[in-house]
Write a protein that holds these residues in place. Structure first.
Motif, PDB file in Angstrom:
ATOM      1  N   GLY A   1     -20.957-123.258  39.210  1.00 47.35           N
ATOM      2  CA  GLY A   1     -20.846-124.629  39.737  1.00 47.35           C
ATOM      3  C   GLY A   1     -20.405-124.555  41.181  1.00 47.35           C
ATOM      4  N   THR A   2     -21.084-123.689  41.952  1.00 44.46           N
ATOM      5  CA  THR A   2     -20.637-123.369  43.317  1.00 44.46           C
ATOM      6  C   THR A   2     -20.748-124.544  44.271  1.00 44.46           C
ATOM      7  OG1 THR A   2     -20.810-121.627  45.016  1.00 44.46           O
ATOM      8  CG2 THR A   2     -22.887-122.484  44.154  1.00 44.46           C
ATOM      9  N   GLY A   3     -21.567-125.541  43.928  1.00 42.91           N
ATOM     10  CA  GLY A   3     -21.712-126.705  44.810  1.00 42.91           C
ATOM     11  C   GLY A   3     -22.222-126.276  46.171  1.00 42.91           C
TER      12      GLY A   3
ATOM     13  N   LEU B   1     -23.846-120.119  41.419  1.00 46.32           N
ATOM     14  CA  LEU B   1     -24.721-120.704  40.396  1.00 46.32           C
ATOM     15  C   LEU B   1     -24.480-122.207  40.340  1.00 46.32           C
ATOM     16  CD1 LEU B   1     -24.937-118.926  37.015  1.00 46.32           C
ATOM     17  CD2 LEU B   1     -24.522-121.355  37.077  1.00 46.32           C
ATOM     18  N   ASP B   2     -25.536-122.989  40.289  1.00 41.85           N
ATOM     19  CA  ASP B   2     -25.371-124.447  40.195  1.00 41.85           C
ATOM     20  C   ASP B   2     -26.680-125.043  39.683  1.00 41.85           C
ATOM     21  OD1 ASP B   2     -23.089-126.415  41.669  1.00 41.85           O
ATOM     22  OD2 ASP B   2     -24.963-127.393  41.098  1.00 41.85           O
ATOM     23  N   ILE B   3     -26.563-126.219  39.050  1.00 42.79           N
ATOM     24  CA  ILE B   3     -27.782-126.842  38.535  1.00 42.79           C
ATOM     25  C   ILE B   3     -28.449-127.723  39.594  1.00 42.79           C
ATOM     26  CG2 ILE B   3     -26.771-128.960  37.582  1.00 42.79           C
ATOM     27  CD1 ILE B   3     -28.463-128.293  35.033  1.00 42.79           C
ATOM     28  N   SER B   4     -27.724-127.992  40.692  1.00 48.26           N
ATOM     29  CA  SER B   4     -28.265-128.885  41.724  1.00 48.26           C
ATOM     30  C   SER B   4     -28.900-128.082  42.856  1.00 48.26           C
ATOM     31  CB  SER B   4     -27.142-129.766  42.294  1.00 48.26           C
ATOM     32  OG  SER B   4     -27.561-130.363  43.499  1.00 48.26           O
ATOM     33  N   LYS B   5     -30.209-128.269  43.041  1.00 48.60           N
ATOM     34  CA  LYS B   5     -30.854-127.534  44.133  1.00 48.60           C
ATOM     35  C   LYS B   5     -30.404-128.089  45.480  1.00 48.60           C
ATOM     36  CE  LYS B   5     -35.399-129.845  44.305  1.00 48.60           C
ATOM     37  NZ  LYS B   5     -35.316-130.953  43.379  1.00 48.60           N
TER      38      LYS B   5
ATOM     39  N   ILE C   1     -25.414-124.014  33.243  1.00 42.19           N
ATOM     40  CA  ILE C   1     -24.294-123.246  32.687  1.00 42.19           C
ATOM     41  C   ILE C   1     -24.270-123.240  31.158  1.00 42.19           C
ATOM     42  CG2 ILE C   1     -22.694-125.194  32.780  1.00 42.19           C
ATOM     43  CD1 ILE C   1     -21.822-121.659  33.667  1.00 42.19           C
ATOM     44  N   TRP C   2     -24.971-124.200  30.530  1.00 34.92           N
ATOM     45  CA  TRP C   2     -24.939-124.250  29.055  1.00 34.92           C
ATOM     46  C   TRP C   2     -25.996-123.346  28.429  1.00 34.92           C
ATOM     47  CZ3 TRP C   2     -20.444-125.645  28.139  1.00 34.92           C
ATOM     48  CH2 TRP C   2     -19.836-126.628  28.900  1.00 34.92           C
ATOM     49  N   GLN C   3     -26.762-122.662  29.252  1.00 31.01           N
ATOM     50  CA  GLN C   3     -27.710-121.674  28.727  1.00 31.01           C
ATOM     51  C   GLN C   3     -27.139-120.280  29.001  1.00 31.01           C
ATOM     52  OE1 GLN C   3     -31.788-122.388  29.546  1.00 31.01           O
ATOM     53  NE2 GLN C   3     -31.436-124.524  30.048  1.00 31.01           N
TER      54      GLN C   3
HETATM   55  C1  LIG Z   1     -17.558-131.565  41.266  1.00 33.73           C
HETATM   56  S1  LIG Z   1     -18.803-130.405  41.772  1.00 33.73           S
HETATM   57  C2  LIG Z   1     -17.863-128.981  42.299  1.00 33.73           C
HETATM   58  C3  LIG Z   1     -18.617-128.082  43.244  1.00 33.73           C
HETATM   59  C4  LIG Z   1     -17.783-126.954  43.882  1.00 33.73           C
HETATM   60  N1  LIG Z   1     -17.234-126.038  42.898  1.00 33.73           N
HETATM   61  C5  LIG Z   1     -16.673-127.564  44.698  1.00 33.73           C
HETATM   62  O1  LIG Z   1     -15.560-127.693  44.189  1.00 33.73           O
HETATM   63  O2  LIG Z   1     -16.942-127.937  45.836  1.00 33.73           O
HETATM   64  C6  LIG Z   1     -19.462-129.895  40.199  1.00 33.73           C
HETATM   65  C7  LIG Z   1     -20.660-128.969  40.359  1.00 33.73           C
HETATM   66  O3  LIG Z   1     -21.059-128.543  39.063  1.00 33.73           O
HETATM   67  C8  LIG Z   1     -22.476-128.556  39.022  1.00 33.73           C
HETATM   68  N2  LIG Z   1     -22.925-128.678  37.613  1.00 33.73           N
HETATM   69  C9  LIG Z   1     -22.824-129.754  36.800  1.00 33.73           C
HETATM   70  N3  LIG Z   1     -23.381-129.498  35.590  1.00 33.73           N
HETATM   71  C10 LIG Z   1     -23.844-128.220  35.653  1.00 33.73           C
HETATM   72  C11 LIG Z   1     -24.530-127.389  34.721  1.00 33.73           C
HETATM   73  N4  LIG Z   1     -24.836-127.825  33.488  1.00 33.73           N
HETATM   74  N5  LIG Z   1     -24.870-126.144  35.120  1.00 33.73           N
HETATM   75  C12 LIG Z   1     -24.556-125.693  36.362  1.00 33.73           C
HETATM   76  N6  LIG Z   1     -23.905-126.440  37.296  1.00 33.73           N
HETATM   77  C13 LIG Z   1     -23.557-127.697  36.939  1.00 33.73           C
HETATM   78  C14 LIG Z   1     -22.845-129.763  39.873  1.00 33.73           C
HETATM   79  O4  LIG Z   1     -24.199-129.734  40.332  1.00 33.73           O
HETATM   80  C15 LIG Z   1     -21.827-129.669  41.006  1.00 33.73           C
HETATM   81  O5  LIG Z   1     -22.302-128.931  42.113  1.00 33.73           O
END
Ligand SMILES: C[S@@+](CC[C@H](N)C(=O)[O-])C[C@H]1O[C@@H](n2cnc3c(N)ncnc32)[C@H](O)[C@@H]1O
Ligand SMILES: [Zn+2]
Length: 304
Positions: free
Chosen positions: A102-104, A128-132, A152-154
């Protein structure tokens, strides 16, 4: 350019993925010995989720822009530094691997990579993140990391027993998979909000408040895979412009159901600087289970 020795697995056949340099007009790619190949996007990240889809709503481009602006201005730097300082002692001098789940926009990973380099740790990293939209930013900020679109759920496309530190900042957690990919000496570092986090701002903007009892739920979710080693509370007294306060409210879960203009309008009568207390807790967990499996097909899909 990402380091070639990142321990990735092909999401189709579970063989090791190798990094292939760009050739002529061709982007770099990740390739397995069975010929499955994933080209880098123009912005430098890899989408391993191709064709799979996901039921989760990724952060939008606008939410990601707000996060990028807010973190880029350094408001959360003390938290980034505290996390980096906690990660570095877990990294061996050579061949260290960090996974930021969830690197954002990659701001926390940036701080970690710089602290690791300053401490003489030669490390490679996976973001790793789900948002491109998030990964476009992360790939630019952390070009030395491999940035992957993944859910992340896979089962994670990462080898078992290969990672020294998994970091998760305000993002979903999959304890079974984190335990599988971590080395026995590795650590899981989780940053989560404490009760009262940004409470003043939540009241004005309609952000969701932080419920009580989150710590207990986190510990319960980790049980069976991790044991808690330590916690560190980090508080930051924020003094923000209205624009920065709107970015802060919009970059979190509120961004999924409110638009930024609505949030900005609610802040119009609030005097500047807008004061808010950020209240974080950093948890360090150690793995208690060993799951040395590299065949992704045998790993059950998780649900949040
Ligand atoms: C609140 S943001 C935090 C991002 C970063 N860690 C930060 O603190 O700046 C949550 C992040 O989790 C990612 N996320 C949400 N659901 C996810 C999933 N199922 N798999 C991977 N990433 C996911 C979102 O796209 C988002 O970038
Ligand atoms: Zn393959």
């Amino acid at each position: 350019m990402p380091s070639a020795d990142v321990p990735l697995l092909c999401p189709v056949c579970s063989s090791p993925l190798e990094h292939r340099e760009a050739e002529g007009a061709r982007q770099p790619s990740l390739v397995c010995r069975n010929g499955h190949s994933f080209d880098a996007a123009r912005q430098g990240y890899f989408n391993l989720l191709v064709g799979k889809g996901s039921p989760f709503e990724p952060d939008s481009a606008a939410m990601v822009a707000s996060r990028f602006n807010f973190l880029g201005d350094g408001h959360y730097r003390p938290m980034e530094q505290a996390l980096a300082a906690a990660v570095v002692p877990n990294l061996p001098a050579e061949g260290a691997v960090v996974l930021d789940s969830g690197t954002g926009t990659g701001h926390y990973l940036r701080e970690i990579l710089e602290a690791a380099a300053a401490a003489g740790r030669q490390s490679s990293a996976i973001g790793l993140d789900i948002s491109k939209f998030a990964l476009r930013r992360a790939a630019r900020l952390n070009p030395e990391a491999v940035n992957l679109v993944w859910d992340i759920w896979q089962p994670l496309p990462v080898e078992s027993n290969s990672v020294d530190a998994v970091t998760v900042v305000f993002a979903p957690r999959n304890p079974a998979e984190f335990a599988r990919v971590l080395r026995p000496t590795g650590a899981l570092l989780v940053v989560a909000p404490r009760s009262g986090h940004l409470a003043e701002l939540a009241e004005v903007t309609g952000m969701l408040g932080i419920e009580e009892g989150k710590d207990e739920r986190l510990a319960a979710a980790m049980a069976g895979h991790f044991e808690a080693e330590s916690t560190l509370d980090v508080d930051i007294a924020l003094e923000l412009s209205r624009a920065a306060a709107a970015d802060l409210a919009f970059m979190g879960p509120a961004g999924h159901h409110l638009d930024r203009d609505r949030i900005a309008a609610r802040l119009e009568d609030t005097p500047e600087p807008v004061a808010a207390q950020a209240k974080f807790r950093l948890f360090v967990f150690r793995p208690t289970t060993r799951m040395p499996r590299n065949d992704l097909a045998t790993i059950p899909r998780q649900h949040p």
